[in-house]
Design an enzyme around this catalytic site. Structure first.
Site, PDB file in Angstrom:
ATOM      1  N   GLU A   1       0.871  -1.177   0.000  1.00  0.00           N
ATOM      2  CA  GLU A   1       0.000   0.000   0.000  1.00  0.00           C
ATOM      3  C   GLU A   1       0.905   1.223   0.000  1.00  0.00           C
ATOM      4  O   GLU A   1       1.475   1.584   1.035  1.00  0.00           O
ATOM      5  CB  GLU A   1      -0.907  -0.021   1.240  1.00  0.00           C
ATOM      6  CG  GLU A   1      -1.932  -1.136   1.244  1.00  0.00           C
ATOM      7  CD  GLU A   1      -3.073  -0.914   0.264  1.00  0.00           C
ATOM      8  OE1 GLU A   1      -3.013   0.052  -0.547  1.00  0.00           O
ATOM      9  OE2 GLU A   1      -4.031  -1.693   0.301  1.00  0.00           O
TER      10      GLU A   1
ATOM     11  N   CYS B   1      -1.671   9.184   2.346  1.00  0.00           N
ATOM     12  CA  CYS B   1      -1.402   8.738   0.978  1.00  0.00           C
ATOM     13  C   CYS B   1      -2.486   9.131  -0.010  1.00  0.00           C
ATOM     14  O   CYS B   1      -2.236   9.160  -1.218  1.00  0.00           O
ATOM     15  CB  CYS B   1      -1.191   7.227   0.958  1.00  0.00           C
ATOM     16  SG  CYS B   1      -2.545   6.293   1.692  1.00  0.00           S
TER      17      CYS B   1
END
Length: 474
Positions: free
Chosen positions: A213, A247
C-alpha cells in the site's frame, strides 16, 4: 525496543502457534476481533494522547479516522466472518459434479505487517483485522517515527490479544532488516516506494507474497463547469487531514486556466472559515512528523517557480506548517517532483480536459484520482482514459469510509487490497479440491493409454470448439 536476537524466536513461536491449530476455530478468531475492538475503545484516551505527542494529531481526528474505524470494522468483521469463511462449492458441468469440486478458505500462515507513522492505528490494525479473521498469526511492526504510540502498542496489545498469536516488534532499520531476513507467509507493507522495493527484494528471496500500500501524487481534476466554491471546500478539507500527511491527500490540482483565480479565492474563503485564527496554533490541525520532513517541505516550497497565493505561516521549532497554496505551477516545478505528503497544494493551470488527462497519464499511476464534474460523459472519459488505484468524483478522502470498497493501488502506488472482506481475502488462500469417487472409473477410461481412435477424439474435442465469427464492423 525489541532485541534483534529475539526476532527469530518470536517468528518461530508464532509459527508453532499457527501449526498447533489454535487460530483455526471461527469462534476464537471472533473473540480476538472483539478484543481488538475493546482495546481501541477502552484505551482511546491513551491512544489519542500518544498521537498528540508524536504527531500533534487533533483528538477528534484520531477518534473519527482511527479509533472509531477500528472498533467498527473489527466488530463487523467478527459478525461477518462465518459467512466469509464458508467453504464454497462452485457450479460445474453435470459430468463433474460427482467429483465434489470444493474451495476451502485456508489461512496463509504467519504474516508480517509493517505499518507507517501517518495514520498508525488504522494502518496497523486494519491489516491485522484481516489477518486475525483469516486465522493467521502475525507480527506487527509499527513505525519508529512515532515512539510514544509504538511503545503504547507494546504495552496494551498483549493485554487484549493472545500473545501466543500476535506480537509487536519495535525498532528501526536493524530490527526491520532482521524481520525481512526471515521467511513469512505474507508481508503487508504500507509506506513509500523506496522502502517497498527493499521489502519486495527481501520477499523475493523466499517467494513471499506481498501487499504494498503505497502512495504517489494523487491529482485533482476540476471540470470548468463544476461549482468552484464547493470543489475548493472539499479539496481543502481533504488536504488538511493530518496536515496533508496521508497517501490519499490531494497532491495537486489541474484547473482550467480561466478558473484558477476563482479557485484561489474560494480556497482563501474556506481556509478562513476552517481556521479563523489560522492553523498554526489550532488544535484542529496537525504537526509535521519530523524535522527531516519539515525541512523537505520547506525546501520544496523555497524552490517553486509558482506564485504563493495562500502563504502558510511556519514554526520550525514545533514543526508546524499552515496550508500553503501555490498557483501557476508548471511541469518540472519542485512541487511536482515527488509526493508532497504535507499541507502544500500546487495549482496547475490547463487549457482543456484532454490536457489534464495527458498530464495525469504522463506520470506514475496514482493511488487515487479525484475529479469534480457533474457531466457523466466527462466522468466516463476519466474512467476510460486514466489509470489509478481508485477514482473519486466530487469529494476527497471520504471514499475511505466505505467498508465495502477495496482500497489499493496500481503500479507505483502499490498492489493488493484491504478493508473488511478484502483484507480477509488478502490473508486467505483459496485451497481447491476435488474428491474423485471410485464410481467415476468407467468415465475416466479414455484417459488411460493406449488410446483408441474414439478416445483420442473424445480427449481432443475441445480443440474443435466452434468459435463465433467476428461482427461485420468492429
Amino acid at each position: 525496543m525489541t532485541l534483534v536476537s529475539a526476532i527469530p524466536e518470536i517468528r518461530n513461536a508464532l509459527r508453532a502457534t499457527f501449526r498447533s491449530g489454535l487460530t483455526r476455530p471461527i469462534a476464537w478468531r471472533q473473540h480476538q476481533l472483539y478484543q481488538l475492538a475493546r482495546m481501541a475503545q477502552n484505551e482511546r484516551e491513551l491512544i489519542c494522547d500518544a498521537l498528540q505527542k508524536d504527531l500533534g494529531k487533533p483528538k477528534t481526528e484520531v477518534l473519527m479516522a482511527e479509533v472509531g474505524v477500528i472498533v467498527e470494522r473489527a466488530v463487523k468483521s467478527a459478525e461477518q466472518l462465518p459467512e466469509w469463511a464458508k467453504t464454497e462449492y462452485p457450479e460445474v458441468p453435470d459430468w463433474q459434479k460427482s467429483w465434489k469440486p470444493t474451495l476451502y478458505k485456508a489461512p496463509k500462515g504467519t504474516v508480517l505487517i509493517i505499518s507507517p507513522w501517518n495514520y498508525p492505528m488504522i494502518l496497523s490494525f486494519q491489516p491485522l483485522i484481516g489477518a486475525i479473521a483469516a486465522g493467521c498469526t502475525a507480527v506487527l511492526k509499527p513505525s519508529e517515527l512515532i515512539p510514544t504510540y509504538s511503545q503504547l502498542l507494546a504495552e496494551i496489545v498483549p493485554k487484549y490479544l493472545d500473545p501466543n498469536a500476535y506480537r509487536i516488534v519495535n525498532g528501526a532499520v536493524p530490527e526491520t532488516s532482521k524481520l525481512l531476513e526471515l521467511q513469512w507467509d505474507h508481508i503487508f507493507y504500507t509506506g513509500n516506494g523506496r522502502v517497498a522495493r527493499i521489502i519486495a527484494s527481501a520477499a523475493a528471496k523466499h517467494l513471499t507474497p506481498l501487499t504494498l500500500e503505497l502512495g504517489g501524487k494523487s491529482p485533482v481534476i476540476i471540470d470548468s463547469a463544476y461549482d468552484i466554491d464547493i470543489a475548493a471546500k472539499r479539496i481543502l478539507w481533504g488536504k488538511c487531514n493530518n496536515a496533508g500527511q496521508i497517501c490519499v491527500a490531494p497532491d495537486f490540482v489541474l484547473v482550467q486556466r480561466d478558473k484558477q483565480d476563482e479557485l484561489v479565492k474560494a480556497f482563501q474563503k474556506h481556509y478562513n472559515s476552517f481556521f479563523p485564527e489560522g492553523a498554526l496554533d489550532s488544535p484542529l490541525f496537525g504537526s509535521i512528523v519530523s524535522d527531516l520532513h519539515y525541512k523537505r517541505l520547506t525546501s520544496l516550497l523555497s524552490r517553486t517557480k509558482g506564485e504563493v497565493v495562500l502563504q502558510g505561516r511556519a514554526d520550525a521549532a514545533r514543526r508546524r506548517l499552515e496550508p500553503t497554496i501555490v498557483k501557476d505551477v508548471a511541469d518540472g516545478d519542485s512541487l511536482l517532483e515527488e509526493e508532497l505528503f504535507g499541507p502544500i497544494l500546487p495549482l496547475v493551470p490547463v487549457d482543456s480536459l484532454k490536457q489534464a488527462i495527458d498530464f495525469v497519464n504522463s506520470r506514475s499511476h496514482p493511488l487515487v484520482l479525484y475529479a469534480f464534474s457533474d457531466n457523466e460523459s466527462v466522468k466516463q472519459q476519466l474512467v476510460s482514459e486514466t489509470q489509478s488505484g481508485g477514482i473519486v468524483f466530487n469529494d476527497t478522502f471520504q471514499q475511505l469510509a466505505v467498508n465495502e470498497l477495496p482500497f489499493g493501488g496500481v503500479g507505483e502506488s502499490g498492489y493488493g487490497n484491504q478493508v473488511m472482506k478484502h483484507t480477509y481475502d488478502t490473508f486467505t488462500q483459496l485451497r481447491s479440491s476435488i474428491d474423485m469417487p471410485k464410481e467415476a472409473e468407467p468415465y475416466l477410461a479414455n484417459r488411460y493409454p493406449p488410446h483408441s481412435e474414439a478416445a483420442v477424439k473424445a480427449l481432443t474435442a475441445a480443440v474443435y470448439t466452434p468459435i463465433p465469427s467476428p461482427p461485420s464492423r468492429l
